[in-house]
Write a protein that holds these residues in place. Structure first.
Motif: not given
Length: 109
Positions: A87-106
């Motif tokens: 649970v957070m106030s804004a998305p944190e989509l920094e690139v990390r090894r092994g994490v693939r982001w498929i959705y980000r809210a506008r």
């Protein structure tokens, strides 16, 4: 029907791409209402569904469980599926090894 695995990708060119595609498929129509971001962390057969939420509600938990169940149907028993919810106030989509982001809210600026 034999599903791809890290040791035998069969028709999937890359295991990570296969997993990302299946998470996207499992998420169709089920992204939690308060989701800021949805992704997947992949470490071979250990796959963790990642959810960043503005807040967590029972409906969000139900949506997450629906995604997990749909993903399991798509990849089978040979994959260990975990879930991580932050649970957070804004998305944190920094690139990390092994994490693939498929959705980000506008978000409204």
């Amino acid at each position: 029907m034999t599903l791809p695995s890290p040791e035998n990708p069969q028709n999937a060119p890359i295991w990570d791409n296969y997993v990302v595609a299946q998470v996207a498929q499992a998420s169709l129509g089920a992204i939690p209402r308060h989701a800021l971001a949805v992704g997947v962390e992949i470490a071979g057969k250990d796959v963790t569904l990642r959810f960043q939420l503005a807040r967590e509600t029972p409906d969000d938990d139900e949506d997450i469980e629906d995604i997990k169940d749909a993903f399991w149907v798509l990849v089978g028993n040979d994959v260990n599926i975990g879930v991580r919810t932050d649970v957070m106030s804004a998305p944190e989509l920094e690139v990390r090894r092994g994490v693939r982001w498929i959705y980000r809210a506008r978000l409204d600026d």
